[in-house]
Motif scaffolding. Structure first.
Motif, mmCIF file in Angstrom:
data_model
loop_
_atom_site.group_PDB
_atom_site.id
_atom_site.type_symbol
_atom_site.label_atom_id
_atom_site.label_comp_id
_atom_site.label_asym_id
_atom_site.label_seq_id
_atom_site.Cartn_x
_atom_site.Cartn_y
_atom_site.Cartn_z
ATOM 1 N N GLY A 858 53.576 49.216 24.367
ATOM 2 C CA GLY A 858 52.748 47.960 24.034
ATOM 3 C C GLY A 858 52.281 47.676 22.574
ATOM 4 N N LEU A 859 51.548 46.977 22.959
ATOM 5 C CA LEU A 859 50.522 46.549 21.727
ATOM 6 C C LEU A 859 48.721 46.677 22.724
ATOM 7 C CD1 LEU A 859 49.979 46.238 18.543
ATOM 8 C CD2 LEU A 859 49.772 43.926 19.374
ATOM 9 N N LEU A 860 47.555 47.869 22.181
ATOM 10 C CA LEU A 860 46.329 47.389 22.554
ATOM 11 C C LEU A 860 45.465 47.246 21.535
ATOM 12 C CD1 LEU A 860 45.016 50.833 23.468
ATOM 13 C CD2 LEU A 860 43.826 49.553 22.176
ATOM 14 N N MET A 861 45.394 45.973 22.010
ATOM 15 C CA MET A 861 44.109 44.966 21.494
ATOM 16 C C MET A 861 42.765 44.841 22.011
ATOM 17 S SD MET A 861 47.024 41.832 21.683
ATOM 18 C CE MET A 861 46.146 40.799 20.166
ATOM 19 N N GLU A 862 41.437 45.095 21.460
ATOM 20 C CA GLU A 862 40.051 45.144 21.282
ATOM 21 C C GLU A 862 40.029 43.765 21.373
ATOM 22 O OE1 GLU A 862 38.045 48.440 20.911
ATOM 23 O OE2 GLU A 862 39.638 49.834 21.527
ATOM 24 N N THR A 863 39.231 43.158 21.919
ATOM 25 C CA THR A 863 38.624 41.839 21.353
ATOM 26 C C THR A 863 37.095 41.871 22.151
ATOM 27 O OG1 THR A 863 38.585 39.375 21.997
ATOM 28 C CG2 THR A 863 39.256 40.447 23.593
ATOM 29 N N THR A 864 35.964 41.130 22.242
ATOM 30 C CA THR A 864 35.162 41.078 22.348
ATOM 31 C C THR A 864 34.680 40.851 24.147
ATOM 32 O OG1 THR A 864 34.463 38.665 21.853
ATOM 33 C CG2 THR A 864 34.630 40.081 20.291
ATOM 34 N N ARG A 865 33.103 41.249 24.269
ATOM 35 C CA ARG A 865 32.914 41.679 25.803
ATOM 36 C C ARG A 865 32.718 40.050 26.501
ATOM 37 N NH1 ARG A 865 27.560 43.981 27.313
ATOM 38 N NH2 ARG A 865 27.932 43.171 29.144
ATOM 39 N N ASP A 866 32.569 39.235 25.805
ATOM 40 C CA ASP A 866 32.694 37.926 26.485
ATOM 41 C C ASP A 866 33.570 37.671 26.933
ATOM 42 O OD1 ASP A 866 32.998 37.995 23.439
ATOM 43 O OD2 ASP A 866 31.531 35.673 22.886
ATOM 44 N N LEU A 867 34.640 37.538 25.759
ATOM 45 C CA LEU A 867 36.519 36.973 26.808
ATOM 46 C C LEU A 867 36.388 38.434 27.824
ATOM 47 C CD1 LEU A 867 36.436 36.042 24.290
ATOM 48 C CD2 LEU A 867 38.622 36.973 23.822
ATOM 49 N N ASP A 868 35.227 37.522 29.195
ATOM 50 C CA ASP A 868 35.084 38.613 30.404
ATOM 51 C C ASP A 868 36.304 38.112 31.850
ATOM 52 O OD1 ASP A 868 34.239 36.238 30.728
ATOM 53 O OD2 ASP A 868 32.279 37.831 31.707
ATOM 54 N N ARG A 869 37.152 37.013 30.788
ATOM 55 C CA ARG A 869 37.598 35.935 32.576
ATOM 56 C C ARG A 869 39.237 36.464 31.867
ATOM 57 N NH1 ARG A 869 33.567 32.402 33.792
ATOM 58 N NH2 ARG A 869 31.928 34.372 32.759
ATOM 59 N N VAL A 870 39.770 36.675 32.946
ATOM 60 C CA VAL A 870 41.236 36.623 32.886
ATOM 61 C C VAL A 870 42.548 35.023 34.009
ATOM 62 C CG1 VAL A 870 42.473 38.700 33.857
ATOM 63 C CG2 VAL A 870 43.371 37.883 31.972
ATOM 64 N N ARG A 871 43.262 34.796 33.188
ATOM 65 C CA ARG A 871 44.225 33.584 33.359
ATOM 66 C C ARG A 871 45.621 34.069 33.428
ATOM 67 N NH1 ARG A 871 45.123 28.473 33.502
ATOM 68 N NH2 ARG A 871 45.273 27.115 35.606
ATOM 69 N N TRP A 872 46.095 34.756 34.430
ATOM 70 C CA TRP A 872 47.963 34.255 34.171
ATOM 71 C C TRP A 872 49.140 34.121 34.902
ATOM 72 C CZ3 TRP A 872 44.466 37.519 37.217
ATOM 73 C CH2 TRP A 872 45.604 38.153 38.262
ATOM 74 N N TYR A 873 49.944 33.659 34.525
ATOM 75 C CA TYR A 873 50.953 33.215 35.016
ATOM 76 C C TYR A 873 52.167 34.321 35.203
ATOM 77 C CZ TYR A 873 55.427 30.872 36.452
ATOM 78 O OH TYR A 873 56.374 30.299 36.866
ATOM 79 N N GLY A 874 51.949 35.201 36.030
ATOM 80 C CA GLY A 874 53.165 36.652 36.632
ATOM 81 C C GLY A 874 52.808 36.510 37.949
ATOM 82 N N ASP A 875 53.196 37.823 37.840
ATOM 83 C CA ASP A 875 53.141 39.141 39.788
ATOM 84 C C ASP A 875 51.432 39.035 39.594
ATOM 85 O OD1 ASP A 875 56.081 39.087 39.767
ATOM 86 O OD2 ASP A 875 55.716 41.059 39.793
ATOM 87 N N GLY A 876 51.076 38.965 41.577
ATOM 88 C CA GLY A 876 50.214 38.977 41.786
ATOM 89 C C GLY A 876 49.435 38.717 42.349
ATOM 90 N N PRO A 877 48.392 38.597 42.953
ATOM 91 C CA PRO A 877 46.985 38.709 42.671
ATOM 92 C C PRO A 877 46.648 40.123 42.377
ATOM 93 C CG PRO A 877 46.362 38.375 44.804
ATOM 94 C CD PRO A 877 48.163 37.878 44.764
ATOM 95 N N HIS A 878 47.649 40.821 42.863
ATOM 96 C CA HIS A 878 46.862 42.462 43.132
ATOM 97 C C HIS A 878 47.769 43.103 41.946
ATOM 98 C CE1 HIS A 878 50.068 42.398 45.787
ATOM 99 N NE2 HIS A 878 50.576 43.231 45.734
ATOM 100 N N GLU A 879 47.154 44.487 41.607
ATOM 101 C CA GLU A 879 47.795 45.177 40.950
ATOM 102 C C GLU A 879 49.540 45.090 40.803
ATOM 103 O OE1 GLU A 879 45.783 49.136 39.996
ATOM 104 O OE2 GLU A 879 46.722 50.286 41.363
#
Length: 1016
Positions: A858-879
């Motif tokens: 895959g691809l490793l992308m680093e963004t800023t720490r203030d982007l600190d919440r994630v919302r996704w449509y996919g498998d969940g809610p756990h790992e």
């Protein structure tokens, strides 16, 4: 004292003056007192004792047991409690090796001389009311690790070994009016310690309760309750045998059914029988307990004791070649459980009950007491909550077994093997377990111990258990030593792949087959377990699986910054040790559930459900409960939005399968829809409130073709000397010609005023922090080239310049990466940018011929720490991972990035989500990045505060660096977590990336939530 300590290295010296083992029944003055649960015959000595610590026997204080010796200046210590948790000695975690191995040269039975911690304990108790004629007073040490010497008022009372069963001594003859002094020494090592080489923390001290008990002159010294159930289950007989200390009479009654009083002499030859018609039978599904009341009267007719016994009437055994409970074939859906928590093996009733509630709520119906008898209240709780128990005696000689298997010892050296000196200790441990626990309906098998090779001694133990009881006998060790297969009534194995179990049973049909340990749940693990469970319901002889194990073992420690963390082997300064091999839990040390427990619940659920467009099929795996005992609800949703719900009425009988129409209708509107089916409890249960989900399933269906994004037109392209600038509607990007990638992605009207969303250049990534399983099979050595390929780029001058193609609707910038593997590999990273700021990414890898499969792609992308919440449509809610996603459900979920890494005992690859269609990582104002998968089935995705390399470098969660960024890792696939074992078993091939094969991963990302003003 000298005569005792001189004999502690003699394996035949098992105990001295210890009272014979007996049932764990309690006695009360009358029924009214019994109703309170507090017996006036009992007095706990738990509390603060005086304590002296010595590293060996030479350091102890001679004569300390004398009442005239002043111990007021000694330390205070809690009882029950381990000395290692109170500032003395060290907690030591060992798996196979003996704790003294390499420290002192000792042979089997001998004990270390220089380091053998000894705790000397002193307490006093008041005795104001004289004993009546014929009464006795005893003291019971419920657990003392590993040998105990006892004095009372300066007089030697006795000695005992076996850490995990009661040691009881009579104090009557040394009792004095007023203050009495009880003195105890607990030795860390005796010859018996050679039999206690379990995979656990090595601790010592008085770790269970110490209890004074008064016995009336006419006392029920032992109670034996047996139940017999008719073949047609329509009638039952309860047989009660009581051994009295003096002539008297006994009456036994069950719910109005009674027996006439029987005169018993001290030999206890009389037996009482109670017949029941249409009895309510005990099982894990319906753990109904009959209230047996025993009353003991002396020869004058006066009541001396009232004894309540909870009786589960059930029939368990091997019938028609298979294990059956009340006539029905059973599959034991089990776990192994160490009696271990935040205070080590000091487990309270409440903590134990919490464990059992967790297990029952997860669908577990069986427990193996690995590898020693538990506190007696554990079995009481299993009776009441409904768990099938393999009760295992306190035996493991793993290091000695290992020496034989590896050829360093001969078979004649095996311990206990065929050595006659060790047989008394084994039979004593078996009897101590059996006599205490025999009346518990929850116990369905006796186990001779664990990983102690084989031999005539273990055969003798098995034969003795069969001579006194009709429950099957279990022992796995005959796998290594097959000379005496009759030692075990079941074929028992550990960590055998499901395919090999099936292959074995195709040729061997002699005995029921169980895996007493499987699915080694170490760290991020528990992959492909569905194969085992599916086989158990397809192969009649495959009848039990027990996960290793229930909870992480660890010691709570504090680092130099004052932060608390769970320590493992070596963290207490001990040696030898076995690092984090104690981190095998479905739950963490503090009982926080891990994703492994959620997966286990899905696999163990009693209703197997399949959802198709045509209907809902329910297979009822219960033995005695219909599916209509639960409420069922069907929910239709689209991308997390509930569109419709409807109840589902089912009536599937135990062991049957039926199909039902889907009570909701898929809309005609194109899109992806999920149909969820959930069965929940209708009423409160002891282990969960009403509404607890016991079974669930999901079907995912697409209506019409997925919508494709429309191109927004070509952006502005600036062809610089060293950079390619791309600008469009509210965004700008900068692609470096010399640094080999996307240098900047800004959200805003101008480059200067925009909000930078990238913290570094996105890089192809083929690596993740090794899981415990991967470390076990040598992933770091085998796959190390993929780590190098992920971390290290060619020198600037060696970067091939990107190609730039300006199209009518987009600009395409393509990079070629030569990966530093041997043989060399290549990777293409192609960005297609449109005017609306959307960037389509195509990542292609061509691995060198013969290289190992990649841990991830895959691809490793680093963004800023203030982007600190994630919302996704996919498998969940756990790992979830490709081989551990049965319990995941497609939906829309959100979480804090800081919470996405599961805090396994040792940090490792974790936090992944499979099947992710899109994910948004934003700040508190909704500004951030949206990533979308091109594949209809989604991508894998994680958003964490750390790179894989930082996670790999941390020894504990508290060692992870301060949060300075958010790391996004969209991926085609990550290697499954595996878990057939943790020392050689690779992830199954179908859950690994193809080897030496060109692969392409496509996804897109785009800035969201910003404008030229609010994106700053």
């Amino acid at each position: 004292m000298t005569s005792v300590t001189d004999r502690i290295a003699d394996p035949r010296f098992v105990s001295e003056n210890r009272l014979p083992a007996h049932s764990d029944h309690r006695w009360f003055r009358d029924a009214a007192e019994a109703a309170t649960g507090a017996s006036s015959f009992e007095r706990s000595l738990a509390g603060t004792w005086k304590f002296h610590y010595a590293e060996n026997l030479e350091g102890t204080i001679p004569g300390f047991e004398d009442p005239d010796v002043d111990v007021s200046g000694w330390d205070d210590i809690r009882v029950p409690g381990h000395i290692q948790y109170q500032g003395y000695s060290r907690a030591q975690y060992c798996n196979v090796q003996y704790p003294w191995d390499g420290v002192e040269d000792v042979q089997p039975g001998e004990v270390p001389q220089s380091y053998n911690p000894v705790g000397s304990y002193v307490t006093t108790f008041a005795h104001e009311t004289p004993l009546a004629d014929g009464e006795r007073l005893t003291v019971t040490f419920e657990g003392a690790e590993s040998a105990i010497v006892v004095w009372h008022n300066g007089t030697y009372v006795g000695y005992a070994t076996d850490s995990f069963t009661p040691s009881e001594f009579d104090l009557t003859d040394t009792l004095v009016p007023g203050e009495n002094r009880l003195a105890v020494q607990v030795l860390r090592f005796s010859s018996g310690a050679w039999l206690e080489d379990q995979d656990f923390y090595r601790l010592s001290g008085l770790f269970r309760d110490v209890v004074l008990r008064r016995r009336p002159r006419v006392h029920a010294e032992d109670v034996r309750v047996r139940t017999e159930v008719a073949d047609d289950l329509g009638a039952a007989t309860v047989r009660v045998r009581v051994r009295l200390t003096a002539p008297g009479t006994v009456t036994a009654t069950i719910a109005g059914h009674g027996s006439a009083p029987v005169a018993l002499d001290p030999a206890g030859d009389g037996e009482l029988t109670i017949a029941l018609d249409a009895p309510r039978l005990w099982s894990a599904e319906d753990p109904y307990l009959h209230d047996l009341r025993i009353e003991v009267r002396d020869d004058s007719g006066a009541l001396t004791e009232h004894i309540p016994v909870a009786v589960g009437i059930r029939r368990f055994g091997i019938e028609d070649g298979v294990l059956r409970i009340n006539g029905s074939r059973v599959v034991l859906k089990g776990v192994n459980r160490h009696e271990f928590g935040l205070n080590g093996r000091v487990m309270t009733y409440e903590e134990t009950e919490q464990d059992i509630r967790i297990l029952k709520a997860a669908g577990v119906d069986a427990v193996r007491t690995s590898h020693y008898p538990n506190s007696t209240f554990f079995y009481e709780l299993c009776d009441r909550y409904g768990l099938y128990v393999i009760d295992e005696m306190n035996l493991e000689t793993h290091a000695a077994w290992d020496a034989v298997v590896q050829g360093r010892w001969t078979e004649a050296d095996a311990l206990p093997g065929d050595r006659p000196d060790w047989l008394p200790a084994l039979l004593d441990r078996a009897a101590s377990m059996f006599e205490r626990d025999k009346n518990h309906a929850s116990i369905v098998m006796w186990s001779c111990g664990n990983e102690s090779y084989g031999g005539t001694n273990l055969l003798a133990v098995a034969d003795w258990l069969r001579s006194v009881d009709d429950r099957p006998v279990h022992y796995e060790g005959i796998r290594a030593d097959p000379r005496h297969p009759q030692t075990s009534d079941v074929t028992s194995r550990m960590y055998v792949p499901a395919a090999e179990v099936e292959q074995y049973l195709a040729e061997h049909r002699e005995k029921p087959y169980i895996l007493c340990e499987y699915a080694h749940a170490m760290g991020n693990s528990f992959g492909a377990v569905d194969k085992y469970v599916e086989l158990a319901y397809r192969e009649p002889l495959f009848q039990g699986v027990f996960v290793w194990d229930f909870a992480d073992q660890g010691v709570m420690l504090t680092d130099e910054l004052g932060r608390r963390y769970g320590g493992y082997g070596g963290d207490s300064g001990e040696a030898p040790h076995d690092f984090e091999f104690c981190g095998n839990g479905l739950v963490l040390l503090d009982r926080t559930p891990t994703p492994k427990l959620i997966e286990l619940k899905q696999l163990y659920q009693p209703l197997h459900i399949e959802v198709t467009r045509e209907g809902i099929t329910v297979e009822n795996r219960h033995l005695f409960t219909g599916s209509d005992a639960y409420d069922a609800l069907v929910t239709l949703s689209r991308e997390g939005e509930v569109l419709q719900t409807a109840p589902l009425t089912t009536g599937v009988a135990p062991g049957e399968t039926a199909s039902f129409p889907v009570p909701v209708e898929l809309p005609d509107e194109p899109g992806e829809y999920a149909i969820d089916v959930s069965f929940t409890t209708r009423e409160d249960a002891p282990w969960a409130a009403a509404g607890h989900e016991v079974a669930s399933a999901q079907g995912v269906f697409r209506v019409g073709a997925p919508a494709r994004p429309r191109r927004a037109g070509a952006p502005v392209v600036i062809q610089g000397l060293h950079n390619v600038g791309v600008r469009g509607d509210g965004f700008s990007a900068l692609f470096s010609r010399i640094h080999g990638g996307l240098l900047s992605y800004r959200l805003g009207a101008t480059h200067d005023s925009g909000r930078e969303l990238l913290r570094s250049i996105p890089r192809p990534n083929f690596w993740h922090a090794p899981t415990s399983n991967e470390r076990g099979w040598g992933m770091t050595t085998r796959d190390g080239q993929w780590l190098v390929a992920s971390r290290y780029e060619p020198a600037h001058d060696d970067h091939p310049a990107p190609t730039v193609e300006v199209r009518d609707d987009a600009v395409v910038i393509a990079y070629r990466h030569d990966l530093p593997t041997v043989p060399a590999s290549e990777c293409d990273l192609v960005y297609t940018v449109t005017a609306d700021g959307r960037i389509d990414v195509a990542l292609t890898v061509r691995p060198g011929e013969g290289l190992s499969d990649m841990p991830e792609f895959g691809l490793l992308m680093e963004t800023t720490r203030d982007l600190d919440r994630v919302r996704w449509y996919g498998d969940g809610p756990h790992e979830s991972y490709v081989d551990r996603r049965s319990a995941s459900r497609l939906g829309v979920y959100e979480a804090a990035v800081a919470d996405m890494l599961t805090p396994y005992m040792r940090p490792q690859e974790a936090g992944n989500r499979t099947g992710v269609r899109w994910a948004e990582v934003t700040d508190a104002h909704g500004v951030g990045l949206r990533l979308e998968a091109e594949s209809e089935g989604g991508m894998e995705f994680s958003a964490l505060p750390w790179t894989p390399f930082e996670v790999e470098n941390a020894a504990h969660p508290v060692d992870l660096p301060p949060i300075r960024k958010t790391v996004l890792r969209p991926a085609l696939m990550r290697r499954g977590v595996g878990g057939d074992d943790s020392w050689g078993a690779l992830t199954h091939p179908e859950h690994r990336l193809p080897q030496s094969e060109e692969l392409t991963f496509r996804f897109s990302f785009q800035g969201i939530g910003g404008s030229s003003r609010d994106a700053r």
